[in-house]
Design a protein around this motif. Structure first.
Motif, mmCIF file in Angstrom:
data_model
loop_
_atom_site.group_PDB
_atom_site.id
_atom_site.type_symbol
_atom_site.label_atom_id
_atom_site.label_comp_id
_atom_site.label_asym_id
_atom_site.label_seq_id
_atom_site.Cartn_x
_atom_site.Cartn_y
_atom_site.Cartn_z
ATOM 1 N N LEU A 1 40.201 38.647 49.321
ATOM 2 C CA LEU A 1 40.289 38.186 50.540
ATOM 3 C C LEU A 1 38.444 37.757 50.877
ATOM 4 O O LEU A 1 38.439 36.809 52.280
ATOM 5 C CB LEU A 1 38.850 39.475 50.627
ATOM 6 N N HIS A 2 37.601 37.220 49.609
ATOM 7 C CA HIS A 2 37.032 35.549 50.480
ATOM 8 C C HIS A 2 37.655 33.870 50.693
ATOM 9 O O HIS A 2 36.758 33.891 51.220
ATOM 10 C CB HIS A 2 36.340 35.695 48.925
ATOM 11 N N ARG B 1 33.847 37.091 59.047
ATOM 12 C CA ARG B 1 32.884 37.095 59.345
ATOM 13 C C ARG B 1 31.813 38.007 58.669
ATOM 14 O O ARG B 1 30.561 38.031 58.048
ATOM 15 C CB ARG B 1 32.681 37.434 60.838
ATOM 16 N N PHE B 2 32.943 39.588 58.284
ATOM 17 C CA PHE B 2 32.123 40.319 57.465
ATOM 18 C C PHE B 2 31.944 40.116 56.342
ATOM 19 O O PHE B 2 30.919 40.297 55.833
ATOM 20 C CB PHE B 2 32.667 41.563 57.305
ATOM 21 N N ALA C 1 32.924 41.133 72.444
ATOM 22 C CA ALA C 1 31.927 41.615 72.157
ATOM 23 C C ALA C 1 31.465 41.596 70.599
ATOM 24 O O ALA C 1 30.167 41.905 70.354
ATOM 25 C CB ALA C 1 33.724 42.768 71.333
ATOM 26 N N PHE C 2 31.899 40.501 70.101
ATOM 27 C CA PHE C 2 31.050 40.380 68.868
ATOM 28 C C PHE C 2 29.953 39.199 69.308
ATOM 29 O O PHE C 2 28.393 39.965 68.952
ATOM 30 C CB PHE C 2 31.979 39.150 67.495
ATOM 31 N N VAL D 1 24.586 36.848 61.696
ATOM 32 C CA VAL D 1 25.736 35.788 61.985
ATOM 33 C C VAL D 1 25.666 34.377 60.962
ATOM 34 O O VAL D 1 27.401 34.161 60.967
ATOM 35 C CB VAL D 1 24.579 34.985 62.990
ATOM 36 N N ASP D 2 25.403 34.823 60.195
ATOM 37 C CA ASP D 2 25.637 33.924 59.252
ATOM 38 C C ASP D 2 25.008 34.234 58.030
ATOM 39 O O ASP D 2 23.528 34.615 57.592
ATOM 40 C CB ASP D 2 24.128 32.598 59.137
#
Lengths: 294, 379
Positions: free
Chosen positions: B221-222, B232-233, B353-354, B365-366
């Motif tokens: 996933l990473h 982003r998540f 939307a994001f 965001v970061d």
């Protein structure tokens, strides 16, 4: 004032003060006054100083034990009926009320209606010349009004119990329903379910132990009311034996001033018995709830 | 030993779809994490598996057997809730023995098994205590013991570490892993914390808006997020929009060779992990010239922000490189082709939307700096 209210130790007392004042002055004052007057001699009796003659003649009254028993029977039975039926109704309503909100509304309908109205309704429905009697008569079930079973003015006080049940079941039920719907209860039920508890096991081991302590405080209110209320027994009760509140009411309104100290003595006795009963019931109920949970 | 299969699993509340057509296989004896932001439907999915909720559509099967008509109390899928939910009117021992009592086990044996299980979760001699006398961490252990004592087919853990203080989490995590290793019970963990998911789970399923966005090991996933939302998540700070043409993706920072990921020509989003970026390479492909914007010493490593034109890239490197990376100095960085990963470009509506979420402070965001800030706050 602002600074006083900001004091963490003082604030609860300040907020409680109005309620405590009302309770203290009205209830406390009334009890003290009743106590003083119950031991004061009646004017014209020739006695001076303090006297216990009102208590002596009250306790010598052969009616008193029977009245006490009747009153305790009424208060206990109506409280048990209200608690059992109230919780049962709340459980049923929780199941269906999500779909039909009106059912809950109908269930609560008796709450704002005065007891006297309920008593008159019971008379009109259950009395020997009441509606049920007439229906039974025209259906040929009974020969005449007198052969309809005595449900009002009867020794078992069924009419009074019916009226109390009609009024108190919604009262207990609405409190029980609020408790049953709380997330605390529903989540614990889900946890129990996940651990393998079936519907009846959940009721016995989770729902009731969580709900009963809250219902208990309502039961105390119901008991105290049934024990002390006089208008319903006056309208629907047999003339002998009378309940204690009716007995006290009659002595209060007696034409003889000599009965007044007795009425006050009886009122104090009632208060003492009621407090003792509630204290005992709370102890027993708390212990039972603890044991039941095990 | 139970493998779980979810097929088109759906749960709707009125017009809201909490779980949306989920297909997922949870292998026998493994720990699977359902990872996602709050409200993504992960706890609802857990309750559907446990039978505490009834699906609107779709099925939950244990070892291929549809559990539709099996009530929660007979499924053997025991849930441990986020806030332990111990019964307040029972002693610790009676809490642990509860499930055994429901199964008709005698008082003596209940007591013995409860005490054994309490010892196993590190709480010997607590059976006669009241739950109120225990700390939060201890209560969570009792809740775990209460679930394990009935030897469940499936263990469902809802945020098992979330209510614990950071210093208690490691112990609880080790306990869950130890017990799971011994019992080999199929376990589903719901969490919003990617590190927790990575440490606890063999496989991670990421959920957004009731849908499964991606399933894989934490590493997969990473390194290879399925789309921008997953990236982003998981807190990937480096997301470069570009246009693919063959092996080359043209980005605002320059042309990059991106052999992996979405192969289709057209708009893509390219990502790279901060630790994969190499500072000041001698030569090679995918080299970009930039300027150091910011360099933060995080102790064991240094986090550097480099601006390449209008594009910012975050990289992580060893502390001894810090002296060469003063803010304002020029730097050459290489984005190794094997570490680059192309994803389908998000559609413009989702992107909008994001951005609104970012304005409202919902979405990270970061995540690199955010996590740092949170760690500072904890100290």
């Amino acid at each position: 004032m602002r600074t006083l209210l900001h004091d963490e130790r003082l604030r609860p007392w300040l907020l409680l003060a109005p309620a405590l004042t009302v309770v203290g002055v009205l209830a406390g004052g009334a009890i003290v006054q009743a106590a003083v007057r119950s031991v004061s001699p009646v004017r014209g009796s020739g006695e001076t100083g303090l006297t216990l003659s009102a208590y002596r003649s009250l306790l010598a009254d052969p009616e008193l034990p029977r009245s006490l028993l009747l009153t305790l029977y009424l208060a206990t039975t109506s409280t048990l009926l209200a608690v059992v039926l109230g919780i049962a109704a709340a459980l049923a309503l929780r199941q269906v009320a999500a779909r039909s909100r009106w059912l809950t509304t109908v269930f609560q309908l008796p709450l704002p209606i005065p007891h006297v109205v309920g008593a008159v309704a019971v008379l009109a429905l259950l009395g020997q010349s009441g509606l049920f009697s007439r229906i039974a008569g025209s259906a040929g079930l009974i020969d005449d009004a007198a052969s309809f079973p005595a449900l009002v003015f009867d020794p078992l006080a069924i009419g009074i119990l019916a009226e109390y049940t009609w009024k108190e079941v919604p009262f207990v039920g609405i409190v029980a329903l609020a408790l049953l719907r709380s997330s605390r209860v529903t989540e614990q039920e889900a946890a129990a379910r996940s651990l393998g508890a079936g519907p009846w096991q959940r009721l016995r081991h989770v729902t009731l132990p969580l709900v009963l302590p809250g219902v208990l405080s309502v039961a105390v209110i119901v008991f105290a009311f049934s024990f002390g209320a006089f208008e319903v027994p006056l309208l629907l009760g047999a003339s002998f034996p009378e309940t204690l509140p009716v007995m006290a009411f009659r002595r209060h309104t007696d034409i003889s001033l000599a009965a007044r100290p007795e009425a006050l003595a009886l009122s104090l006795l009632m208060a003492a018995v009621a407090v003792a009963c509630v204290a005992l019931a709370m102890r027993v109920a708390r212990r039972t709830i603890r044991e039941e949970g095990r | 030993m139970t493998a779980i299969t979810l097929t088109s699993l759906t749960k709707r509340y009125g017009t809201i779809t909490a779980v949306d057509d989920v297909d997922l296989t949870l292998p026998d004896g493994e720990i699977t994490a359902l990872l996602g932001p709050s409200g993504c439907g992960k706890t609802t999915t857990l309750k559907l598996i446990g039978g505490l909720l009834t699906p609107t559509a779709g099925t939950v099967a244990f070892d291929g057997i549809d559990q539709r008509d099996v009530r929660a109390e007979h499924r053997g899928a025991v849930m441990v809730f986020q806030d332990h939910l111990l019964f307040p009117y029972l002693s610790v021992g009676d809490n642990v023995a509860f499930g055994l009592r429901m199964r008709g086990v005698g008082a003596r044996q209940r007591r013995r098994q409860a005490e054994e299980m309490l010892a196993r979760v590190g709480l010997p001699d607590t059976a006669d205590r009241h739950p109120d006398e225990l700390s939060g961490g201890q209560r969570q252990r009792v809740a775990l013991a209460r679930a394990l004592v009935v030897e469940p087919r499936v263990l469902l853990l809802d945020e098992p570490l979330a209510s614990l203080d950071p210093h208690l989490r490691d112990g609880m995590r080790e306990l869950i892993l130890d017990i799971q290793r011994e019992e080999q019970v199929t376990t589903v963990v719901v969490t919003h914390d990617q590190e927790e998911a990575a440490v606890l789970a063999d496989r991670v399923a990421i959920m957004f808006d009731g849908r499964i966005a991606q399933v894989g090991t934490a590493r997969e996933l990473h390194d290879r997020p399925a789309d921008a939302e997953v990236a982003r998540f998981l807190g990937s700070p480096n997301l470069l929009p570009g246009v693919r043409s063959g092996r080359i993706v043209e980005t605002a920072a320059g042309a990059l060779e991106v052999p992996h990921g979405t192969a289709q020509d057209g708009p893509v989003l390219v990502t790279i992990r901060p630790e994969a970026i190499v500072v000041a390479p001698a030569s090679g492909p995918n080299i970009l010239a930039g300027r150091v914007r910011d360099a933060r010493d995080l102790g064991a490593r240094v986090q550097v922000t480099v601006a390449v034109g209008d594009t910012q890239l975050t990289l992580v490197t060893r502390p001894d490189a810090l002296r060469a990376l003063l803010p304002g100095s020029d730097v050459r960085i290489r984005l190794p082709a094997d570490a680059l990963w192309a994803m389908p470009a998000p559609d413009p509506a989702a992107e909008l939307a994001f951005r609104q979420d970012v304005v409202e402070g919902v979405a990270p965001v970061d995540a690199g700096t955010r996590t740092q800030g949170a760690a500072d706050a904890d100290r």
